[in-house]
Design a protein around this motif. Structure first.
Motif, short mmCIF file in Angstrom:
data_model
loop_
_atom_site.label_atom_id
_atom_site.label_comp_id
_atom_site.label_asym_id
_atom_site.label_seq_id
_atom_site.Cartn_x
_atom_site.Cartn_y
_atom_site.Cartn_z
N ASP A 1 36.45 39.20 8.87
CA ASP A 1 35.69 39.72 10.20
C ASP A 1 36.10 39.38 11.60
O ASP A 1 36.53 37.91 11.71
CB ASP A 1 34.29 39.11 9.97
N PHE A 2 36.44 39.91 12.38
CA PHE A 2 36.77 39.63 13.71
C PHE A 2 36.38 40.43 14.77
O PHE A 2 35.57 41.41 14.48
CB PHE A 2 38.49 39.62 13.67
N THR A 3 36.22 39.65 16.01
CA THR A 3 35.94 40.45 17.04
C THR A 3 37.19 40.78 18.27
O THR A 3 37.91 39.80 18.36
CB THR A 3 34.77 39.47 17.87
N VAL A 4 37.05 41.83 18.69
CA VAL A 4 38.03 42.33 19.76
C VAL A 4 37.16 42.26 21.20
O VAL A 4 36.37 42.77 21.12
CB VAL A 4 38.69 43.75 19.50
N VAL A 5 37.74 41.73 22.00
CA VAL A 5 37.29 41.34 23.25
C VAL A 5 38.25 42.11 24.28
O VAL A 5 39.46 42.27 24.23
CB VAL A 5 36.81 39.94 23.61
N ASP A 6 37.54 42.33 25.47
CA ASP A 6 38.44 42.82 26.67
C ASP A 6 39.02 41.35 27.38
O ASP A 6 38.58 40.48 27.30
CB ASP A 6 37.45 43.32 27.73
N PRO A 7 40.21 41.65 27.72
CA PRO A 7 40.85 40.54 28.69
C PRO A 7 39.94 40.12 29.72
O PRO A 7 39.02 40.80 30.05
CB PRO A 7 42.15 41.06 29.20
N PRO A 8 39.81 39.00 30.27
CA PRO A 8 39.23 38.47 31.21
C PRO A 8 39.36 39.12 32.66
O PRO A 8 40.49 39.65 32.72
CB PRO A 8 39.46 36.89 31.44
N PRO A 9 38.59 39.38 33.50
CA PRO A 9 38.77 40.29 34.74
C PRO A 9 39.65 39.20 35.52
O PRO A 9 39.70 38.02 35.29
CB PRO A 9 37.32 40.20 35.37
N ILE A 10 40.36 39.76 36.61
CA ILE A 10 41.67 38.96 37.27
C ILE A 10 41.29 39.14 38.66
O ILE A 10 41.94 38.86 39.39
CB ILE A 10 42.87 39.56 36.82
N VAL A 11 40.01 39.36 39.17
CA VAL A 11 39.60 39.38 40.50
C VAL A 11 39.28 38.13 41.00
O VAL A 11 38.63 37.41 40.30
CB VAL A 11 38.51 40.44 40.71
N TYR A 12 40.01 37.79 42.13
CA TYR A 12 39.66 36.46 42.80
C TYR A 12 39.77 36.66 44.20
O TYR A 12 40.31 37.58 44.88
CB TYR A 12 40.83 35.29 42.16
N SER B 1 39.20 33.77 23.49
CA SER B 1 39.88 34.48 22.43
C SER B 1 41.31 34.60 22.54
O SER B 1 41.93 35.33 21.59
CB SER B 1 39.27 35.88 22.49
N GLY B 2 41.99 33.95 23.49
CA GLY B 2 43.38 34.07 23.48
C GLY B 2 43.80 35.26 24.24
O GLY B 2 45.04 35.60 24.38
N CYS B 3 43.19 36.02 24.76
CA CYS B 3 43.28 36.99 25.75
C CYS B 3 43.82 36.74 27.19
O CYS B 3 43.13 36.14 27.91
CB CYS B 3 42.11 38.16 25.71
N LEU B 4 45.00 37.42 27.37
CA LEU B 4 45.60 36.95 28.79
C LEU B 4 45.50 38.04 29.81
O LEU B 4 45.69 39.40 29.22
CB LEU B 4 47.02 36.44 28.44
N SER B 5 45.10 37.71 30.90
CA SER B 5 45.08 38.67 31.93
C SER B 5 46.07 37.96 33.17
O SER B 5 45.86 36.83 33.58
CB SER B 5 43.78 39.14 32.63
N VAL B 6 46.98 38.66 33.83
CA VAL B 6 47.75 38.38 34.91
C VAL B 6 47.72 39.30 35.93
O VAL B 6 47.66 40.32 35.99
CB VAL B 6 49.33 38.41 34.20
N SER B 7 47.21 38.62 37.16
CA SER B 7 47.10 39.51 38.29
C SER B 7 48.38 39.94 38.91
O SER B 7 49.40 39.15 38.81
CB SER B 7 46.33 38.47 39.56
N PRO B 8 48.33 41.10 39.58
CA PRO B 8 49.39 41.53 40.36
C PRO B 8 49.66 40.38 41.71
O PRO B 8 48.60 39.77 42.00
CB PRO B 8 48.92 42.76 41.11
N PRO B 9 50.96 40.30 42.15
CA PRO B 9 51.00 39.33 43.20
C PRO B 9 49.97 39.69 44.53
O PRO B 9 49.79 40.95 44.84
CB PRO B 9 52.32 39.39 43.61
N GLN B 10 49.31 38.79 45.09
CA GLN B 10 48.53 38.95 46.16
C GLN B 10 49.02 38.10 47.19
O GLN B 10 49.38 36.80 47.10
CB GLN B 10 46.97 38.57 45.79
N THR B 11 49.17 38.68 48.26
CA THR B 11 49.63 37.95 49.46
C THR B 11 48.73 37.10 50.34
O THR B 11 47.55 37.69 50.71
CB THR B 11 50.32 38.83 50.58
N VAL B 12 49.03 35.90 50.29
CA VAL B 12 48.07 35.00 51.38
C VAL B 12 49.21 34.70 52.38
O VAL B 12 50.06 33.99 52.39
CB VAL B 12 47.88 33.74 50.42
#
Length: 896
Positions: free
Chosen positions: A562-573, A636-647
């Protein structure tokens, strides 16, 4: 005696979660649970000293659920839970099993919409016990009941006999269970003789009671009538028991613990003594009689009862075995010492039984509640952790580093952490740890494993990410494609995959295994022929495996995943403050679908160490554009990586300004912005503070100070990037302003000159340093010899015409403060004509005043001087001189 657990605050609440790589649904959080109202020496009811039962339910999310009893003897009880709060559900006394040894349809069924943690509490005055419940998904099919030597003060207390006990609860219909009791049951089954029961309906409960210790009772689900073995829930305890060497100090409590399946046992344990006690009792329980046990490196032999028991005070121990074992730690009755060597020794506590988790079954964060009830005076958390992870351990959000090395195994460290009673505590670390929580009072105690992990270490289904070959056994990620695998402790020739989605099960014949060895056990891993990918949701996969070496469960074994599939975390910051020298604040907003602890990795783009906080700050050393990348991994071990954002980091403006002069009270002062900005930016805002409570936001303000003194003026300027300068201060000294004044003479055209007298003043008494500028208002008639202006303090001027003139005096102080006064001045004519009359000349008396009316005239202006002779013929030198400048000439021009 133990009043502990009489109320919700009376025991420890644990909300625990494991790393994503741990086995499927292996924590104590779940959505389905079974328990029972086990026998208690006080019976059950709502009056007097009879026992009661309550469920305490908590979650890290808002959810709801129901509680039912298998025989329907009470109606459905609905409950709701607020995240991180506790809901209490009282169980009607009709659910009580009493001292019946046999089968009753009294199982208590708890269901919830979202994962919860549940605790069952059976209590009465002075006799109270509770347990952490295990969700159905973690239950097994093979158990050993673990109790303790059945000695109690119940007969002496006139409560009647007390019993060692176990409960077996079916989670499915038609569950067949084989039981081999370690002691004779009150229902007639002899010790050592196996008997079989059938629990026809889910929720049926078999209760076994004995006047002797039931430790070692073997309980297992078996196959019958072509059905597979089914999961069962097992509870062990005592209706009342005392533990210790001092027979005169035998305070007693009931014990009530849910038993861990043997498949979750481990081979490596570290024990830590209970703080504040003289000693603890330990049992190392075996399932295989050939098991070799070492205690601190020395081999020890278990008894024929299937356990090795030892007593220890104040030291840690390292326990290892070549086959899985279960270690149990017991708190003894109050005032007990080993061998009763120091009778009536003052300590606090009462009997308790804590099932320890092996090092193989560990956690990385736990939320628990340390009670202050009933009369708990001190609480502790014992922690065992890899030494390398001790520095990352957190207690209630604060680093805790007071760890000590474990004797005989310095790779691990331990701590006995004193914590406040009556409050929740959060513990976490970057590395997994084992923990128990407990506390003591007078004749009181509580103790639990701080949550639990119950993975079957040798038989499980997992999802594996092909990219890193990392097994995921609790949660999957909706954006990944996985290999689906089953791991077995034996080889098989056929696997039937049932995806429980309405599709036809897939038969995999003669699959090829990849072998490995874990803890001396050879494991066989078989991978499903196709890769799998799931959308967000809850899923079940059942692998029916052919086992040539069939046991009581038959040749076909069902392994459920029995397992659950989740969405990766949102990556907006977001980020704020992009100014050189300021700390740039990065903010990752709360995730409304947060599944628990996240890990964060912030690459700030400047080669600095990665940030690991949710909302870090970072100070850049140089201006420029930086590419920031955020990686977020949810629980859940789900990884999200943001695109490079210019600061873009910008230099701050440099604030500067000029101040006009002179700086005089009540004068208008102009402040001129002289700030500088770097190319590509412009000034966008100004913040002036004039030091007298007044401010301005324009570029070049004016300001008037009403009082003298020194004022601290500051300017902060902000560019179009939002970067503000440091405050630039300048002091301004506001000086007194002079008050211009002068006295004009009464003159006639015939006078030689008109002499003016300065009467100007200043608060700081610096009149002697005044400078003067006179304008006599006679520019048209001025000559070099008789100028229209003067810089003297008290000048003179010759007027050539009788008329009115505007004379102006400008006074300048030593600090440049200026005051001006213009006064109208009259040059009187030079041809006066004297005349007067006497009032009532015909009625004058010697004793009465004589009133003279002045009738004199002048060709222009005013008469400025009069000389009256009242007896000129006889006294020609006795004149009365009256001066207009002195106010001696009355306005009505009447004289007496």
């Amino acid at each position: 005696m133990k009043f502990l657990l009489r109320y919700i605050a009376g025991f420890v609440l644990f909300v625990a979660a494991t790393c994503a790589a741990h086995a499927q649904n292996t924590t104590n959080k779940g959505t389905e649970f079974w328990t029972a109202y086990m026998d208690h020496v006080n019976g059950a009811g709502d009056v007097g000293k009879e026992s009661k039962m309550s469920l305490y339910i908590t979650s890290d999310v808002n959810t709801s659920g129901t509680v039912d009893i298998a025989d329907g003897s009470f109606g459905t009880i609905s409950f709701s839970v607020t995240a991180n709060q506790v809901t209490i559900v009282d169980i009607p006394s009709i659910a009580f099993l009493d001292n019946t040894s046999g089968t009753l349809s009294k199982g208590l069924h708890i269901l919830s919409a979202k994962p919860i943690a549940v605790y069952a509490h059976i209590y009465a005055t002075s006799v109270s016990g509770a347990t952490l419940l295990l969700p159905v998904a973690t239950l097994g099919k093979d158990y050993l009941s673990i109790n303790y030597t059945q000695v109690s003060n119940s007969v002496a207390s006139r409560e009647g006999p007390s019993y060692s006990s176990f409960n077996v609860i079916a989670t499915e219909d038609n569950t067949t269970v084989q039981i081999t009791p370690a002691a004779a049951l009150t229902s007639g089954q002899p010790a050592g003789t196996t008997f079989t029961i059938t629990l026809a309906k889910k929720g049926d409960v078999f209760q076994g009671l004995s006047s002797s210790d039931l430790t070692g009772t073997h309980i297992k689900s078996i196959s019958a009538n072509g059905t597979a073995c089914k999961r069962i829930a097992v509870f062990s305890g005592s209706s009342k028991i005392s533990i210790g060497d001092c027979t005169n100090y035998n305070t007693s409590d009931n014990l009530f613990q849910q038993v861990y399946p043997t498949a979750s046992w481990g081979k490596h344990y570290i024990t830590v003594p209970l703080a504040g006690r003289f000693y603890d009792v330990y049992r190392i329980v075996i399932n295989d009689p050939t098991t070799v046990i070492t205690l601190d490196g020395a081999v020890v032999a278990p008894s024929i009862r299937g356990y090795y028991e030892f007593k220890s005070g104040g030291v840690t121990h390292v326990i290892s075995a070549d086959k899985p074992v279960q270690v149990v730690q017991y708190a003894v009755s109050q005032n007990n010492t080993i061998g009763c060597a120091m009778p009536n020794s003052p300590d606090l506590g009462d009997p308790e039984m804590i099932y320890l988790n092996p090092l193989e079954q560990s956690l990385d964060h736990v939320t628990l509640y340390s009670t202050s009830k009933y009369e708990i005076s001190t609480s502790y958390i014992n922690v065992v952790i890899p030494a390398a992870g001790a520095s990352s351990f957190m207690l209630d959000g604060t680093p805790y580093t007071a760890f000590r090395p474990v004797a005989n195994n310095p790779a691990y460290a331990y701590a006995q952490i004193h914590v406040g009673s009556g409050s929740a505590h959060n513990i976490s670390s970057s590395q997994n740890f084992n923990a128990i929580a407990y506390g003591f009072g007078i004749d009181e105690s509580y103790g639990y494993a701080a949550g639990t992990n119950l993975a079957n270490l040798y038989e499980y289904i997992s999802l594996t990410d092909p990219a890193d070959n990392k097994a995921i056994q609790t949660y999957g990620c909706s954006d990944l494609t996985y290999n689906l695998s089953v791991t077995l402790p034996y080889s098989t020739t056929q696997i039937t995959w049932n995806f429980k989605d309405g599709t036809t099960p897939v038969v995999q014949s003669n699959p090829v295994a990849v072998t490995s060895v874990k803890n001396g056990q050879t494991l066989y891993t078989y991978t499903y022929a196709k890769k799998v990918k799931y959308a967000k949701g809850d899923y079940t996969v059942i692998a029916t495996v052919f086992n040539a070496g069939a046991d009581e469960c038959g040749q076909n074994e069902d392994i459920e995943f029995d397992f659950t599939v989740v969405d990766p975390p949102p990556i907006v910051y977001s980020f704020s403050s992009v100014c050189l020298g300021d700390a740039t604040q990065f903010t990752y907003p709360p995730d409304p679908n947060d599944l628990g602890t996240k890990t964060y990795s912030w690459d700030f783009g400047d080669g600095s160490p990665l940030g690991t906080d949710q909302n870090p700050t970072h100070t850049y050393a140089a201006p420029g554009d930086y590419k920031v990348v955020l990686s977020v991994t949810n629980n859940s071990g789900c990884l999200s990586v943001s695109p490079p954002q210019t600061v873009s980091i910008s230099k701050k403006p440099v604030a500067d300004f000029a101040i006009s002069s002179p700086d005089c009270a009540s004068g208008t002062i102009t402040f001129t912005d002289q700030s500088t900005v770097v190319p590509g930016t412009t000034e966008a805002a100004w913040s002036w503070d004039f030091g007298d409570g007044q401010t301005a936001t324009v570029k070049n303000p004016t300001h008037t100070y009403t009082a003298t003194g020194t004022y601290h003026v500051t300017l902060i300027t902000t560019n179009n990037k939002g970067c503000s300068s440091d405050a630039t201060p300048k002091d301004i000294v506001i000086h007194s302003s002079p008050v211009a004044d002068f006295v004009a003479p009464d003159v006639c055209l015939a006078d030689v000159t008109a002499a003016f007298k300065d009467a100007s003043t200043i608060d700081d008494n610096t009149e002697s340093e005044f400078s003067y500028a006179w304008d006599f208002g006679d520019a048209t008639n001025a000559t070099p010899a008789n100028p229209n202006t003067s810089t003297f303090k008290n000048p003179s001027h010759k007027y050539n015409a009788a008329k009115q003139y505007n004379v102006t005096l400008t006074v300048t102080s030593k600090y440049g403060c200026v005051a001006v006064k213009t006064q109208q001045f009259t040059v009187n004519g030079s041809i006066p004509k004297a005349a007067f009359k006497v009032e009532n000349p015909n009625t004058l008396c010697s004793a009465s005043d004589v009133i003279f009316d002045d009738l004199s005239t002048v060709d222009f202006g005013n008469i400025t001087k009069m000389i009256w002779y009242f007896d000129y013929n006889n006294h020609p030198s006795d004149g009365v001189v009256l001066m207009r400048s002195k106010g001696e000439i009355p306005a009505d021009r009447k004289f007496t």
